[in-house]
Design a protein around this motif. Structure first.
Motif, PDB file in Angstrom:
ATOM      1  N   SER A 135       0.841  -1.203   0.000  1.00 19.82           N
ATOM      2  CA  SER A 135       0.000   0.000   0.000  1.00 19.82           C
ATOM      3  C   SER A 135       0.874   1.250   0.000  1.00 19.82           C
ATOM      4  CB  SER A 135      -0.944   0.001   1.203  1.00 19.82           C
ATOM      5  OG  SER A 135      -0.219  -0.007   2.407  1.00 19.82           O
ATOM      6  N   LYS A 136       2.068   1.153   0.579  1.00 24.25           N
ATOM      7  CA  LYS A 136       2.992   2.287   0.568  1.00 24.25           C
ATOM      8  C   LYS A 136       3.382   2.623  -0.876  1.00 24.25           C
ATOM      9  CE  LYS A 136       7.644   3.709   1.803  1.00 24.25           C
ATOM     10  NZ  LYS A 136       8.891   3.354   2.462  1.00 24.25           N
ATOM     11  N   ARG A 137       3.691   1.608  -1.658  1.00 13.88           N
ATOM     12  CA  ARG A 137       4.081   1.840  -3.051  1.00 13.88           C
ATOM     13  C   ARG A 137       2.897   2.345  -3.878  1.00 13.88           C
ATOM     14  NH1 ARG A 137       9.132   2.726  -2.116  1.00 13.88           N
ATOM     15  NH2 ARG A 137      10.292   0.907  -1.475  1.00 13.88           N
ATOM     16  N   GLU A 138       1.694   1.879  -3.552  1.00 13.42           N
ATOM     17  CA  GLU A 138       0.500   2.380  -4.240  1.00 13.42           C
ATOM     18  C   GLU A 138       0.331   3.876  -3.972  1.00 13.42           C
ATOM     19  OE1 GLU A 138      -1.637   0.871  -6.266  1.00 13.42           O
ATOM     20  OE2 GLU A 138      -0.896  -1.179  -6.080  1.00 13.42           O
ATOM     21  N   ARG A 139       0.494   4.276  -2.705  1.00 14.27           N
ATOM     22  CA  ARG A 139       0.373   5.690  -2.338  1.00 14.27           C
ATOM     23  C   ARG A 139       1.472   6.510  -3.009  1.00 14.27           C
ATOM     24  NH1 ARG A 139      -0.081   3.397   2.722  1.00 14.27           N
ATOM     25  NH2 ARG A 139       1.952   4.262   3.332  1.00 14.27           N
ATOM     26  N   GLN A 140       2.689   5.961  -3.031  1.00 11.13           N
ATOM     27  CA  GLN A 140       3.808   6.644  -3.655  1.00 11.13           C
ATOM     28  C   GLN A 140       3.543   6.853  -5.144  1.00 11.13           C
ATOM     29  OE1 GLN A 140       7.459   4.354  -3.895  1.00 11.13           O
ATOM     30  NE2 GLN A 140       8.679   6.195  -3.539  1.00 11.13           N
ATOM     31  N   TYR A 141       3.029   5.823  -5.804  1.00  7.23           N
ATOM     32  CA  TYR A 141       2.697   5.894  -7.224  1.00  7.23           C
ATOM     33  C   TYR A 141       1.678   7.008  -7.478  1.00  7.23           C
ATOM     34  CZ  TYR A 141       0.608   4.554 -11.696  1.00  7.23           C
ATOM     35  OH  TYR A 141       0.113   4.574 -12.971  1.00  7.23           O
ATOM     36  N   GLU A 142       0.600   7.030  -6.699  1.00 10.15           N
ATOM     37  CA  GLU A 142      -0.448   8.045  -6.878  1.00 10.15           C
ATOM     38  C   GLU A 142       0.101   9.444  -6.648  1.00 10.15           C
ATOM     39  OE1 GLU A 142      -3.499   7.839  -8.129  1.00 10.15           O
ATOM     40  OE2 GLU A 142      -3.097   5.716  -8.473  1.00 10.15           O
ATOM     41  N   HIS A 143       0.918   9.598  -5.626  1.00  4.58           N
ATOM     42  CA  HIS A 143       1.494  10.915  -5.315  1.00  4.58           C
ATOM     43  C   HIS A 143       2.383  11.415  -6.458  1.00  4.58           C
ATOM     44  CE1 HIS A 143       3.176  14.199  -3.006  1.00  4.58           C
ATOM     45  NE2 HIS A 143       4.375  13.763  -3.328  1.00  4.58           N
TER      46      HIS A 143
END
Length: 109
Positions: free
Chosen positions: A7-15
């Protein structure tokens, strides 16, 4: 994003994608930038199945901060970009300034 990514990488991707779109990149280009950055971060941290030598050595993409992105610092900004920034900061007299004067006023000199 690859299956099984955190989920951290998902958030990073969106940001990263949203930031790129705000800078004026197309949606397709923003997605590409975000995916490449996140994949490199995954490789550096050992989350990826395999990693190239260039992905695991040197500065991380987040620390490099676009150093090699082709868009340098304020010296590369156009008059219109400088003017828009001056307008955003509500710098008085901006309409009568030339490019050099806009640069000086934005740098605080």
């Amino acid at each position: 994003m690859p299956r099984g990514s955190s989920s951290k990488r998902e958030r990073q991707y969106e940001h990263i994608k949203e930031s790129a779109e705000q800078r004026g990149e197309s949606t397709k280009r923003a997605k590409e930038i975000a995916a490449r950055t996140v994949n490199k971060e995954r490789a550096r941290s050992g989350e990826a199945g395999s990693a190239s030598k260039s992905s695991t050595q040197g500065k991380s993409a987040s620390r490099r901060g676009g150093e090699r992105s082709g868009k340098g610092g304020s010296d590369d900004r156009t008059y219109d970009e400088l003017y828009a920034e001056a307008k955003r900061r509500d710098i008085h007299g901006r309409s009568s300034m030339n490019k050099a004067e806009l640069k000086r006023s934005l740098s605080g000199s």
